[in-house]
Design a protein around this motif. Structure first.
Motif, PDB file in Angstrom:
ATOM      1  N   CYS A  17      27.517 -50.949  -0.345  1.00  0.00           N
ATOM      2  CA  CYS A  17      27.692 -50.237   0.928  1.00  0.00           C
ATOM      3  C   CYS A  17      27.768 -51.245   2.068  1.00  0.00           C
ATOM      4  O   CYS A  17      26.965 -52.166   2.152  1.00  0.00           O
ATOM      5  CB  CYS A  17      26.517 -49.285   1.144  1.00  0.00           C
ATOM      6  SG  CYS A  17      26.535 -48.471   2.751  1.00  0.00           S
ATOM      7  N   ILE A  18      28.757 -51.058   2.961  1.00  0.00           N
ATOM      8  CA  ILE A  18      28.897 -51.984   4.091  1.00  0.00           C
ATOM      9  C   ILE A  18      28.238 -51.441   5.358  1.00  0.00           C
ATOM     10  O   ILE A  18      28.339 -52.048   6.410  1.00  0.00           O
ATOM     11  CB  ILE A  18      30.384 -52.323   4.366  1.00  0.00           C
ATOM     12  CG1 ILE A  18      31.235 -51.067   4.345  1.00  0.00           C
ATOM     13  CG2 ILE A  18      30.889 -53.341   3.352  1.00  0.00           C
ATOM     14  CD1 ILE A  18      32.695 -51.307   4.637  1.00  0.00           C
ATOM     15  N   GLY A  19      27.586 -50.284   5.226  1.00  0.00           N
ATOM     16  CA  GLY A  19      26.794 -49.786   6.358  1.00  0.00           C
ATOM     17  C   GLY A  19      27.600 -49.455   7.609  1.00  0.00           C
ATOM     18  O   GLY A  19      27.068 -49.444   8.714  1.00  0.00           O
ATOM     19  N   CYS A  20      28.878 -49.170   7.442  1.00  0.00           N
ATOM     20  CA  CYS A  20      29.751 -49.003   8.612  1.00  0.00           C
ATOM     21  C   CYS A  20      29.584 -47.649   9.287  1.00  0.00           C
ATOM     22  O   CYS A  20      29.844 -47.500  10.470  1.00  0.00           O
ATOM     23  CB  CYS A  20      31.206 -49.205   8.206  1.00  0.00           C
ATOM     24  SG  CYS A  20      31.815 -48.013   6.987  1.00  0.00           S
ATOM     25  N   GLY A  21      29.179 -46.630   8.489  1.00  0.00           N
ATOM     26  CA  GLY A  21      28.994 -45.299   9.062  1.00  0.00           C
ATOM     27  C   GLY A  21      30.238 -44.424   9.050  1.00  0.00           C
ATOM     28  O   GLY A  21      30.208 -43.300   9.562  1.00  0.00           O
ATOM     29  N   ASN A  22      31.319 -44.889   8.449  1.00  0.00           N
ATOM     30  CA  ASN A  22      32.528 -44.062   8.395  1.00  0.00           C
ATOM     31  C   ASN A  22      32.273 -42.712   7.722  1.00  0.00           C
ATOM     32  O   ASN A  22      32.808 -41.686   8.156  1.00  0.00           O
ATOM     33  CB  ASN A  22      33.637 -44.788   7.617  1.00  0.00           C
ATOM     34  CG  ASN A  22      34.471 -45.673   8.522  1.00  0.00           C
ATOM     35  OD1 ASN A  22      34.922 -45.238   9.572  1.00  0.00           O
ATOM     36  ND2 ASN A  22      34.675 -46.906   8.125  1.00  0.00           N
ATOM     37  N   CYS A  23      31.464 -42.712   6.663  1.00  0.00           N
ATOM     38  CA  CYS A  23      31.193 -41.465   5.935  1.00  0.00           C
ATOM     39  C   CYS A  23      30.601 -40.409   6.863  1.00  0.00           C
ATOM     40  O   CYS A  23      30.968 -39.236   6.805  1.00  0.00           O
ATOM     41  CB  CYS A  23      30.271 -41.733   4.740  1.00  0.00           C
ATOM     42  SG  CYS A  23      28.836 -42.748   5.144  1.00  0.00           S
ATOM     43  N   THR A  24      29.690 -40.854   7.737  1.00  0.00           N
ATOM     44  CA  THR A  24      29.031 -39.893   8.623  1.00  0.00           C
ATOM     45  C   THR A  24      29.973 -39.407   9.718  1.00  0.00           C
ATOM     46  O   THR A  24      29.880 -38.279  10.175  1.00  0.00           O
ATOM     47  CB  THR A  24      27.782 -40.511   9.277  1.00  0.00           C
ATOM     48  OG1 THR A  24      28.177 -41.667  10.028  1.00  0.00           O
ATOM     49  CG2 THR A  24      26.770 -40.935   8.242  1.00  0.00           C
ATOM     50  N   MET A  25      30.872 -40.293  10.129  1.00  0.00           N
ATOM     51  CA  MET A  25      31.804 -39.917  11.195  1.00  0.00           C
ATOM     52  C   MET A  25      32.824 -38.885  10.695  1.00  0.00           C
ATOM     53  O   MET A  25      33.168 -37.961  11.414  1.00  0.00           O
ATOM     54  CB  MET A  25      32.559 -41.154  11.701  1.00  0.00           C
ATOM     55  CG  MET A  25      31.674 -42.202  12.333  1.00  0.00           C
ATOM     56  SD  MET A  25      31.130 -41.740  13.994  1.00  0.00           S
ATOM     57  CE  MET A  25      29.379 -41.872  13.828  1.00  0.00           C
ATOM     58  N   VAL A  26      33.317 -39.067   9.457  1.00  0.00           N
ATOM     59  CA  VAL A  26      34.330 -38.144   8.954  1.00  0.00           C
ATOM     60  C   VAL A  26      33.713 -36.933   8.259  1.00  0.00           C
ATOM     61  O   VAL A  26      34.415 -35.958   7.981  1.00  0.00           O
ATOM     62  CB  VAL A  26      35.325 -38.835   7.979  1.00  0.00           C
ATOM     63  CG1 VAL A  26      36.062 -39.963   8.686  1.00  0.00           C
ATOM     64  CG2 VAL A  26      34.636 -39.341   6.728  1.00  0.00           C
ATOM     65  N   CYS A  27      32.418 -36.970   7.981  1.00  0.00           N
ATOM     66  CA  CYS A  27      31.770 -35.824   7.337  1.00  0.00           C
ATOM     67  C   CYS A  27      31.824 -34.630   8.283  1.00  0.00           C
ATOM     68  O   CYS A  27      31.432 -34.737   9.442  1.00  0.00           O
ATOM     69  CB  CYS A  27      30.316 -36.144   7.007  1.00  0.00           C
ATOM     70  SG  CYS A  27      29.450 -34.708   6.329  1.00  0.00           S
ATOM     71  N   PRO A  28      32.299 -33.483   7.793  1.00  0.00           N
ATOM     72  CA  PRO A  28      32.417 -32.340   8.699  1.00  0.00           C
ATOM     73  C   PRO A  28      31.076 -31.691   9.035  1.00  0.00           C
ATOM     74  O   PRO A  28      31.019 -30.859   9.930  1.00  0.00           O
ATOM     75  CB  PRO A  28      33.304 -31.370   7.914  1.00  0.00           C
ATOM     76  CG  PRO A  28      33.071 -31.704   6.489  1.00  0.00           C
ATOM     77  CD  PRO A  28      32.811 -33.191   6.448  1.00  0.00           C
ATOM     78  N   THR A  29      30.007 -32.075   8.326  1.00  0.00           N
ATOM     79  CA  THR A  29      28.716 -31.453   8.649  1.00  0.00           C
ATOM     80  C   THR A  29      27.754 -32.406   9.358  1.00  0.00           C
ATOM     81  O   THR A  29      26.816 -31.953  10.002  1.00  0.00           O
ATOM     82  CB  THR A  29      28.002 -30.907   7.392  1.00  0.00           C
ATOM     83  OG1 THR A  29      27.631 -31.997   6.558  1.00  0.00           O
ATOM     84  CG2 THR A  29      28.892 -29.943   6.620  1.00  0.00           C
ATOM     85  N   CYS A  30      27.939 -33.721   9.237  1.00  0.00           N
ATOM     86  CA  CYS A  30      27.031 -34.666   9.899  1.00  0.00           C
ATOM     87  C   CYS A  30      26.987 -34.333  11.390  1.00  0.00           C
ATOM     88  O   CYS A  30      28.030 -34.214  12.033  1.00  0.00           O
ATOM     89  CB  CYS A  30      27.501 -36.110   9.703  1.00  0.00           C
ATOM     90  SG  CYS A  30      26.837 -36.881   8.219  1.00  0.00           S
ATOM     91  N   PHE A  31      25.782 -34.177  11.907  1.00  0.00           N
ATOM     92  CA  PHE A  31      25.675 -33.676  13.284  1.00  0.00           C
ATOM     93  C   PHE A  31      24.788 -34.537  14.168  1.00  0.00           C
ATOM     94  O   PHE A  31      24.463 -34.145  15.284  1.00  0.00           O
ATOM     95  CB  PHE A  31      25.127 -32.241  13.269  1.00  0.00           C
ATOM     96  CG  PHE A  31      23.775 -32.143  12.594  1.00  0.00           C
ATOM     97  CD1 PHE A  31      22.622 -32.439  13.281  1.00  0.00           C
ATOM     98  CD2 PHE A  31      23.689 -31.769  11.259  1.00  0.00           C
ATOM     99  CE1 PHE A  31      21.382 -32.374  12.654  1.00  0.00           C
ATOM    100  CE2 PHE A  31      22.449 -31.695  10.626  1.00  0.00           C
ATOM    101  CZ  PHE A  31      21.302 -32.010  11.320  1.00  0.00           C
ATOM    102  N   CYS A  32      24.353 -35.702  13.691  1.00  0.00           N
ATOM    103  CA  CYS A  32      23.405 -36.484  14.480  1.00  0.00           C
ATOM    104  C   CYS A  32      24.053 -37.028  15.746  1.00  0.00           C
ATOM    105  O   CYS A  32      25.193 -37.471  15.732  1.00  0.00           O
ATOM    106  CB  CYS A  32      22.833 -37.631  13.656  1.00  0.00           C
ATOM    107  SG  CYS A  32      21.618 -37.044  12.469  1.00  0.00           S
ATOM    108  N   THR A  33      23.305 -36.973  16.806  1.00  0.00           N
ATOM    109  CA  THR A  33      23.785 -37.498  18.078  1.00  0.00           C
ATOM    110  C   THR A  33      22.696 -38.351  18.709  1.00  0.00           C
ATOM    111  O   THR A  33      21.528 -38.254  18.344  1.00  0.00           O
ATOM    112  CB  THR A  33      24.124 -36.376  19.073  1.00  0.00           C
ATOM    113  OG1 THR A  33      22.981 -35.534  19.214  1.00  0.00           O
ATOM    114  CG2 THR A  33      25.311 -35.566  18.623  1.00  0.00           C
ATOM    115  N   THR A  34      23.109 -39.172  19.631  1.00  0.00           N
ATOM    116  CA  THR A  34      22.160 -39.910  20.443  1.00  0.00           C
ATOM    117  C   THR A  34      22.445 -39.541  21.892  1.00  0.00           C
ATOM    118  O   THR A  34      23.489 -38.961  22.198  1.00  0.00           O
ATOM    119  CB  THR A  34      22.281 -41.428  20.213  1.00  0.00           C
ATOM    120  OG1 THR A  34      21.252 -42.090  20.950  1.00  0.00           O
ATOM    121  CG2 THR A  34      23.626 -41.962  20.656  1.00  0.00           C
TER     122      THR A  34
END
Lengths: 258, 376
Positions: free
Chosen positions: B260-277
């Motif tokens: 894993c390269i830890g880039c976060g692409n999976c979370t960005m394109v995931c239609p359910t990931c909802f975390c925000t800052t």
């Protein structure tokens, strides 16, 4: 009324591009001049005022004994010292010489090498003095400069992300150039902040913002090799403006001769 | 539920009917060589004859298929999440005034309502999960809720699967049965249409479409069934929660962490990931400040910063956080899987990590350990 904070902008071994990015903040220059006292900025004005300074922005890497003395002096006169750009933060493109013996270059290049007084390496500023904040990039993103100054004036932490460029790229709605075009993109290991400029034009990120926090450089290098890039190609990808950033440096050495 | 027949040449009438009702219609169009969700003006802007091929870490588009079909690309690189739940939004702005402060907040009701044209069943399911997460908890996201309530959803059932699709195994597709206003199924020469809401039925009535013939309906049913059968990837939801919770210290996490390269692409394109800052900004003069909400990712080191530093320094621990939340913790929190089987995290992972394969390896390892323990 409270005294305006005094800002100084310093240049070391660099191309002046980051200083030009400051001047490129055209729409905000009057506002900046209103909010701060630009006390020392030779790229903009010959008029200078003596220190101490509230904010020192430092461009360029440290490459000579003279510059080493100068950065120590600047640190002593500065409340906040911020490096701007890849040179000051990581040693810059000129740190490519760090991978070879500098005296050999000097002998080859100069008619009178005895006049050259240089350090063995091109150093990031942080090798000699404590740095309070870094702005990455080659050049810096001018809006990050604006954000930095606004934040320091307000006494808050600048909003400068440390995560990967991919997040910025996807928030912008771009499709991954590695996945769609098999481009050797460094985005996954590179710090966000440019707004995903290169991927927006279908170009792979070449890493001018340097390593992201927690960058998995080895895993990406392994993937680039799997996607058909040779060892020398991986070395070349990692050795540009941030070649001497420890994460990139260590991984590039591993692929030398591979 | 009555099924109607929408011939291809009447697609524009459908788009017009939506626009007449005040909707801003968003649908798939070709942008820079890729199917992309954008304002959809006319039916001819749909990706006719475009087929996408997806594999772990690969996505390519061929535009040489017969121009008779508009939805064979299956999934756009990014989904509808950014429309209902934008990557960045202003929460409020504060201005100093002579008397104190003036706070302004953007009004979501001021935006024109959206018609989402071409939502795939897995994506509809993801929107329903977002409804649960963002609208039905004690801290509802008002902007999302307003936008969602106003939206008109046109589902297009899947008659083709990508190699990375696994909706059939998690029960979210390739056919949506409820939750839409209209659902289209693309068959030869046109679309079989059903309504799933009053709004949808009302619009169909206005369009005065003929009923779909039995043969057209059969073709639609068979095409969807074929899409389901063609799926090779599977994620078995059975016992998934306990499997992951029971293997939190498995060496497999470390092994994934090395890839894993830890880039976060999976979370960005995931239609359910909802975390925000949430980020605060202020201007140079100190007269104005603002607060912005922005998509965040559990793959950033900073995501897990608490007093003293980040509690998830290793990428293995970040991947574990993501996968266990998505497939196990989500069930405890929201009573559903956080995965809808769209496979986007597989396609858009630059190193092609495939969660269905990783889960299968956890199952194998778990079974092997269990078998060993049974030995006397």
């Amino acid at each position: 009324m409270r005294r305006k904070p005094r800002i100084a902008v310093w240049k070391f071994a660099s191309c002046d591009g980051c200083q030009l990015s400051l001047l490129d903040l055209e729409d905000h220059l009057l506002e900046i001049a209103d909010a701060v006292d630009i006390a020392y900025f030779l790229e903009a004005s010959r008029a200078t005022k003596p220190g101490p300074y509230d904010i020192s922005l430092v461009e360029g890497s440290i490459t000579t004994p003279h510059d080493r003395r100068r950065i120590l002096q600047i640190r002593r006169q500065s409340r906040f010292l911020v490096t701007i750009g890849a040179c000051a933060t990581a040693g810059g493109i000129q740190a490519l010489r760090n991978f070879r013996k500098v005296q050999e270059f000097v002998r080859l290049v100069y008619a009178h090498p005895e006049y050259i007084d240089t350090l063995e390496h091109s150093h990031p500023v942080s090798d000699f003095v404590p740095v309070d904040f870094e702005l990455r990039g080659c050049p810096v993103n001018k809006y990050q400069v604006l954000e930095l100054v606004s934040a320091l004036l307000a006494g808050r932490r600048p909003r400068v992300p440390r995560y990967s460029l991919c997040q910025e790229c996807k928030r912008r709605g771009l499709a991954c150039v590695m996945v769609t075009r098999n481009e050797p993109c460094l985005g996954p290991i590179v710090q966000a902040g440019c707004g995903a400029l290169c991927p927006a034009y279908h170009r792979p990120c070449f890493g001018c913002f340097g390593p992201a926090e927690g960058a998995q450089v080895a895993a990406l290098a392994q993937e680039l090799r799997r996607r058909g890039r040779s060892g020398p190609e991986v070395v070349r990808l990692l050795r540009t403006f941030n070649a001497w950033a420890p994460e990139f440096r260590e991984e590039s050495v591993r692929h030398e001769g591979a | 539920m009555n099924a109607y027949w929408l011939s291809r040449d009447r697609l524009d009438a459908l788009l017009e009917a939506l626009k007449r009702r005040g909707y801003r219609v968003i649908g798939p169009v070709m942008r820079e060589g890729l199917p992309t969700l954008a304002p959809l003006e006319r039916a001819r802007d749909l990706p006719w004859g475009v087929e996408a091929r997806a594999a772990p870490g690969r996505y390519e588009v061929r535009e040489d298929a017969p121009k008779a079909r508009a939805f064979d690309f299956v999934l756009t690189p990014q989904g509808w999440k950014r429309l209902l739940f934008p990557p960045e939004r202003l929460l409020f702005r504060v201005r100093r005034t002579d008397l104190g402060y003036e706070v302004t907040t953007p009004d979501p009701e001021a935006e024109p309502p959206l018609a989402l044209f071409g939502v795939r069943p897995c994506e509809l399911r993801a929107i329903q999960i977002h409804d649960r997460v963002l609208s039905q908890g004690p801290f509802a996201d008002e902007a999302y809720t307003a936008r969602r309530r106003a939206a008109f959803i046109v589902v297009v059932q899947c008659t083709r699967s990508l190699e990375t699709c696994f909706c059939a195994s998690v029960g979210t597709g390739p056919e949506a049965r409820e939750g839409f206003d209209l659902a289209l199924t693309e068959v030869t020469d046109g679309f079989v249409v059903v309504s799933g809401s009053f709004k949808g039925a009302d619009l169909l009535q206005e369009m005065d479409l003929p009923e779909a013939t039995e043969a057209q309906q059969r073709e639609a049913r068979e095409a969807v069934a074929r899409a389901a059968r063609s799926q090779r990837r599977r994620l078995d939801p059975q016992g998934l929660r306990d499997l992951l919770y029971g293997n939190l210290e498995s060496p497999l996490w470390q092994e994934i962490g090395e890839r894993c390269i830890g880039c976060g692409n999976c979370t960005m394109v995931c239609p359910t990931c909802f975390c925000t800052t949430v980020e605060d900004g202020s201007d140079l003069s100190g007269r104005e400040a603002w607060r912005i909400q922005r998509w965040d990712s559990c793959f950033s080191v900073e995501y897990a910063y608490i007093h003293g530093g980040s509690i998830r320094r290793s990428v293995a621990s970040r991947y574990r956080q993501w996968l266990t939340h998505k497939l196990a913790g989500w069930q405890d929190q929201f009573g559903t899987l956080g995965c809808v089987g769209c496979g986007r995290c597989i396609v858009w992972c630059p190193v092609g990590i495939d969660l269905t394969e990783e889960v299968a390896r956890f199952r194998e390892q778990h079974a092997a350990v269990a078998a060993q323990e049974e030995q006397p």
